[in-house]
Design a protein around this motif. Structure first.
Motif, PDB file in Angstrom:
ATOM      1  N   LEU A   1      -4.603   4.190  -9.794  1.00 54.64           N
ATOM      2  CA  LEU A   1      -5.243   4.288  -8.487  1.00 54.64           C
ATOM      3  C   LEU A   1      -6.729   4.535  -8.673  1.00 54.64           C
ATOM      4  CD1 LEU A   1      -2.175   5.146  -7.809  1.00 54.64           C
ATOM      5  CD2 LEU A   1      -3.173   6.396  -5.885  1.00 54.64           C
TER       6      LEU A   1
ATOM      7  N   ARG B   1      -9.684   5.963  -6.362  1.00 58.56           N
ATOM      8  CA  ARG B   1      -9.930   6.621  -5.081  1.00 58.56           C
ATOM      9  C   ARG B   1     -11.372   7.102  -5.052  1.00 58.56           C
ATOM     10  NH1 ARG B   1      -5.513   9.643  -1.665  1.00 58.56           N
ATOM     11  NH2 ARG B   1      -6.782  10.515   0.028  1.00 58.56           N
TER      12      ARG B   1
ATOM     13  N   GLN C   1       1.485   3.966  -3.305  1.00 62.02           N
ATOM     14  CA  GLN C   1       1.158   5.392  -3.201  1.00 62.02           C
ATOM     15  C   GLN C   1       2.409   6.268  -3.283  1.00 62.02           C
ATOM     16  OE1 GLN C   1      -2.580   6.350  -0.695  1.00 62.02           O
ATOM     17  NE2 GLN C   1      -1.743   4.523   0.296  1.00 62.02           N
TER      18      GLN C   1
ATOM     19  N   VAL D   1      -8.744   3.966  -1.227  1.00 58.56           N
ATOM     20  CA  VAL D   1      -7.982   3.893  -2.465  1.00 58.56           C
ATOM     21  C   VAL D   1      -7.555   2.447  -2.684  1.00 58.56           C
ATOM     22  CG1 VAL D   1      -5.727   4.372  -1.379  1.00 58.56           C
ATOM     23  CG2 VAL D   1      -6.083   4.919  -3.804  1.00 58.56           C
TER      24      VAL D   1
ATOM     25  N   CYS E   1      -4.914   0.394  -5.314  1.00 58.13           N
ATOM     26  CA  CYS E   1      -3.806   0.727  -6.212  1.00 58.13           C
ATOM     27  C   CYS E   1      -3.295  -0.496  -6.947  1.00 58.13           C
ATOM     28  CB  CYS E   1      -2.626   1.305  -5.418  1.00 58.13           C
ATOM     29  SG  CYS E   1      -3.030   2.477  -4.117  1.00 58.13           S
TER      30      CYS E   1
ATOM     31  N   ALA F   1       3.043   6.441  -6.952  1.00 61.07           N
ATOM     32  CA  ALA F   1       2.064   7.308  -7.610  1.00 61.07           C
ATOM     33  C   ALA F   1       2.461   8.773  -7.471  1.00 61.07           C
ATOM     34  CB  ALA F   1       0.679   7.078  -7.015  1.00 61.07           C
TER      35      ALA F   1
ATOM     36  N   GLY G   1       1.888   1.473  -8.715  1.00 63.67           N
ATOM     37  CA  GLY G   1       1.475   2.848  -8.506  1.00 63.67           C
ATOM     38  C   GLY G   1       1.023   3.586  -9.745  1.00 63.67           C
TER      39      GLY G   1
ATOM     40  N   ARG H   1       0.836  -1.211   0.000  1.00 62.20           N
ATOM     41  CA  ARG H   1       0.000   0.000   0.000  1.00 62.20           C
ATOM     42  C   ARG H   1       0.867   1.256   0.000  1.00 62.20           C
ATOM     43  NH1 ARG H   1      -0.870   3.484   3.885  1.00 62.20           N
ATOM     44  NH2 ARG H   1       0.163   2.131   5.382  1.00 62.20           N
TER      45      ARG H   1
END
Length: 335
Positions: free
Chosen positions: A295, A297, A141, A286, A288, A144, A292, A137
């Motif tokens: 995503l 969200r 992110q 979110v 993913c 990203a 990354g 996780r």
């Protein structure tokens, strides 16, 4: 399983199970002291070694969810302890038969924290900087936000992970697990709650806003678990009820409901954060791809802040994510 007496144990005492890491012991002792103060009964700390403490492979590959919780839960069911204290984000989202979460104390800071060399932040890390995390996780992110970063999978407890950052000395809190290399990274990402509980917040160079990195479901919260009879009419039943924080329970109920509906484990690239504002409850999540690059969200609101509404909110938001392709995106279980 080894027991360590923290106060005068004996007749009229209760036993609290915990992992043996510095963070787990700190969290457990805080809860045990609160229960002792509220009940007037002394406690005994029982250390339980778990699979997650003795296996050196990547955390995301250690047999799915619950690697830190299973041994503690067996100790509860076998009568080796009366209550167990968990980091809630480490618990599988499905509650096992014969055990209940009797209390969720007031939640600490939910954010993830960057601990970098030379006071660097996520924006000021140099191109190609190496950042350590054992969480898909967090890795997703991070990528990203900064696709140029090199993500390094790391293990070990808080002191060992901090020691991977250049210029930071390791703290011997985990018996050597994951300490083969030190000082080789530009930064690591850890939960700010754990750092604060250990008094190590001076290592934080940036608190990562949830708009950039949504935390794990349940992050920052503790779960006090026991057998149903202990919660209903045991020696410390009133103390357990008094330790429970409704706002925390509402939020984590929504987050864990979402995780359960997604059939995603605690190592999945899924973030979620619920908040209670007055009489309303809001949940943001979110999902993913692990690299990354993609995503999903989404957020939803509940009309009322109740446990039933919180559970329903998690299910509804998970359904919206699945309808938008979350299962394929994050390689979750088939729906």
């Amino acid at each position: 399983m080894n027991g360590t007496v923290s106060t005068a144990a004996g007749r009229g005492s209760f036993r609290v199970g915990t992992r043996g890491s510095a963070l787990a012991l700190t969290q457990t002792t805080t809860v045990a002291e609160a229960l002792a103060a509220a009940s007037g009964h002394p406690y005994e700390i029982v250390r339980v070694k778990t699979e997650g403490d003795v296996t050196s492979g990547p955390l995301s590959q250690l047999g799915g969810t619950g690697v830190f919780a299973a041994a503690l839960r067996l100790a509860l069911l076998d009568g080796g302890c009366d209550v167990a204290v968990h980091s809630l984000k480490d618990l599988p989202s499905v509650q096992p038969e014969g055990l209940v979460i009797a209390a969720t104390p007031t939640r600490a800071d939910v954010r993830d924290a960057l601990c970098a060399r030379d006071g660097l932040t996520l924006a000021t890390l140099p191109d190609g900087a190496s950042v350590g995390t054992g969480s898909p996780r967090r890795a997703a992110q991070l990528l990203a936000a900064r696709p140029d970063l090199v993500i390094v999978d790391i293990r070990g407890n808080v002191g060992t992970r901090l020691g991977r950052v250049a210029g930071k000395a390791p703290a011997a809190d985990d018996g050597g697990v994951g300490r083969a290399v030190q000082g080789d990274l530009d930064a690591v990402v850890l939960a700010s709650a754990g750092l604060t509980r250990l008094g190590l917040q001076e290592h934080i160079t940036e608190y990562l806003d949830p708009s950039i990195m949504l935390p794990a479901p349940g992050q920052g919260a503790l779960a006090v678990e026991c057998r149903p009879e202990t919660a209903a009419a045991g020696l410390i039943a009133p103390a357990l009820a008094g330790l429970d924080d409704l706002g925390t329970r509402l939020a984590v109920t929504a987050e864990r409901s979402l995780l359960s509906r997604l059939e995603a484990g605690c190592a999945a690239p899924v973030g979620a954060l619920a908040s209670v504002d007055g009489g309303s409850l809001r949940l943001e999540a979110v999902v993913c791809s692990t690299d990354g690059t993609r995503l999903l969200r989404r957020s939803l609101d509940a009309g009322a802040a109740s446990l039933e509404a919180a559970g329903d909110l998690g299910v509804r938001l998970a359904g919206a994510l699945l309808a938008d392709g979350a299962a394929e995106l994050a390689e979750l279980a088939r729906h």
